[in-house]
Design a protein around this motif. Sequence first.
Motif, mmCIF file in Angstrom:
data_model
loop_
_atom_site.group_PDB
_atom_site.id
_atom_site.type_symbol
_atom_site.label_atom_id
_atom_site.label_comp_id
_atom_site.label_asym_id
_atom_site.label_seq_id
_atom_site.Cartn_x
_atom_site.Cartn_y
_atom_site.Cartn_z
ATOM 1 N N ARG A 98 18.589 61.044 38.019
ATOM 2 C CA ARG A 98 17.517 60.168 37.553
ATOM 3 C C ARG A 98 16.157 60.617 38.061
ATOM 4 O O ARG A 98 15.122 60.278 37.488
ATOM 5 N N LEU A 99 16.131 61.375 39.150
ATOM 6 C CA LEU A 99 14.858 61.839 39.708
ATOM 7 C C LEU A 99 14.393 63.152 39.090
ATOM 8 O O LEU A 99 13.238 63.536 39.265
ATOM 9 N N GLU A 100 15.264 63.851 38.375
ATOM 10 C CA GLU A 100 14.922 65.172 37.850
ATOM 11 C C GLU A 100 13.738 65.137 36.888
ATOM 12 O O GLU A 100 12.973 66.089 36.812
ATOM 13 N N SER A 101 13.568 64.052 36.144
ATOM 14 C CA SER A 101 12.465 63.975 35.180
ATOM 15 C C SER A 101 11.164 63.485 35.820
ATOM 16 O O SER A 101 10.129 63.459 35.157
ATOM 17 N N ILE A 102 11.218 63.116 37.088
ATOM 18 C CA ILE A 102 10.023 62.626 37.789
ATOM 19 C C ILE A 102 9.454 63.776 38.620
ATOM 20 O O ILE A 102 10.142 64.297 39.503
ATOM 21 N N PRO A 103 8.230 64.196 38.341
ATOM 22 C CA PRO A 103 7.684 65.330 39.094
ATOM 23 C C PRO A 103 7.483 64.999 40.570
ATOM 24 O O PRO A 103 7.130 63.875 40.923
ATOM 25 N N ILE A 104 7.719 65.991 41.393
ATOM 26 C CA ILE A 104 7.446 65.862 42.828
ATOM 27 C C ILE A 104 5.923 65.910 42.986
ATOM 28 O O ILE A 104 5.266 66.767 42.387
ATOM 29 N N PRO A 105 5.331 65.006 43.789
ATOM 30 C CA PRO A 105 3.875 65.048 43.981
ATOM 31 C C PRO A 105 3.413 66.438 44.410
ATOM 32 O O PRO A 105 4.113 67.145 45.154
ATOM 33 N N MET A 106 2.243 66.838 43.934
ATOM 34 C CA MET A 106 1.749 68.209 44.136
ATOM 35 C C MET A 106 1.667 68.630 45.597
ATOM 36 O O MET A 106 1.817 69.809 45.901
ATOM 37 N N ASP A 107 1.425 67.679 46.501
ATOM 38 C CA ASP A 107 1.280 68.023 47.916
ATOM 39 C C ASP A 107 2.618 68.236 48.619
ATOM 40 O O ASP A 107 2.639 68.589 49.798
ATOM 41 N N TRP A 108 3.731 68.008 47.935
ATOM 42 C CA TRP A 108 5.044 68.074 48.571
ATOM 43 C C TRP A 108 5.926 69.130 47.915
ATOM 44 O O TRP A 108 5.828 69.390 46.728
ATOM 45 N N PHE A 111 11.472 67.210 52.596
ATOM 46 C CA PHE A 111 10.283 67.698 51.911
ATOM 47 C C PHE A 111 9.230 68.051 52.939
ATOM 48 O O PHE A 111 9.140 67.423 53.985
ATOM 49 N N ARG A 112 8.414 69.072 52.611
ATOM 50 C CA ARG A 112 7.298 69.476 53.476
ATOM 51 C C ARG A 112 5.997 69.225 52.726
ATOM 52 O O ARG A 112 5.877 69.552 51.540
ATOM 53 N N ASN A 113 5.034 68.644 53.438
ATOM 54 C CA ASN A 113 3.715 68.460 52.870
ATOM 55 C C ASN A 113 2.989 69.798 52.948
ATOM 56 O O ASN A 113 2.846 70.372 54.029
ATOM 57 N N LYS A 114 2.542 70.299 51.810
ATOM 58 C CA LYS A 114 1.892 71.611 51.747
ATOM 59 C C LYS A 114 0.547 71.635 52.467
ATOM 60 O O LYS A 114 0.096 72.701 52.883
ATOM 61 N N ALA A 162 3.695 68.452 57.461
ATOM 62 C CA ALA A 162 4.636 67.398 57.876
ATOM 63 C C ALA A 162 5.940 67.537 57.098
ATOM 64 O O ALA A 162 5.938 67.858 55.904
ATOM 65 N N ILE A 163 7.051 67.313 57.794
ATOM 66 C CA ILE A 163 8.374 67.355 57.171
ATOM 67 C C ILE A 163 8.969 65.954 57.234
ATOM 68 O O ILE A 163 8.951 65.316 58.288
ATOM 69 N N ILE A 164 9.471 65.490 56.091
ATOM 70 C CA ILE A 164 10.087 64.163 56.023
ATOM 71 C C ILE A 164 11.503 64.285 55.478
ATOM 72 O O ILE A 164 11.833 65.240 54.783
#
Length: 105
Positions: free
Chosen positions: A44-54, A72-75, A79-81
């Motif tokens: 269900r998440l595949e069609s939702i883009p990952i925010p550009m900063d992550w 995920f890492r903030n570019k 930060a890694i979450i």
Amino acid sequence: MDGESLLGGIPYPWEVRRRHVDTRFMAIRFYNTDSGMETEYDPRLESIPIPMDWEPIEFEWAPSDPINCRKFRNKVTGAIINSDPRLFPEALLERGILIRTITLV
């Protein structure tokens, strides 16, 4: 409820299965009944883009991580979450999902 209140129902031909990831833990896996493919990533998440900063990163699971975890890492900040930025409150609100804050005592 497999996150249905946030993401909706599991779309056909996918179904949720629980698998032992080691001797102590069960984890959710998504199984495609047409192809036989199994993945730990929610379709269900595949069609939702990952925010550009992550960006998603590879990692070795540690006991301090949630059982179903993707890091995920903030570019920008580095930060890694161990949660998905597509599920941040701001991201949910942008997609029109009503959220409420509750206080547990």
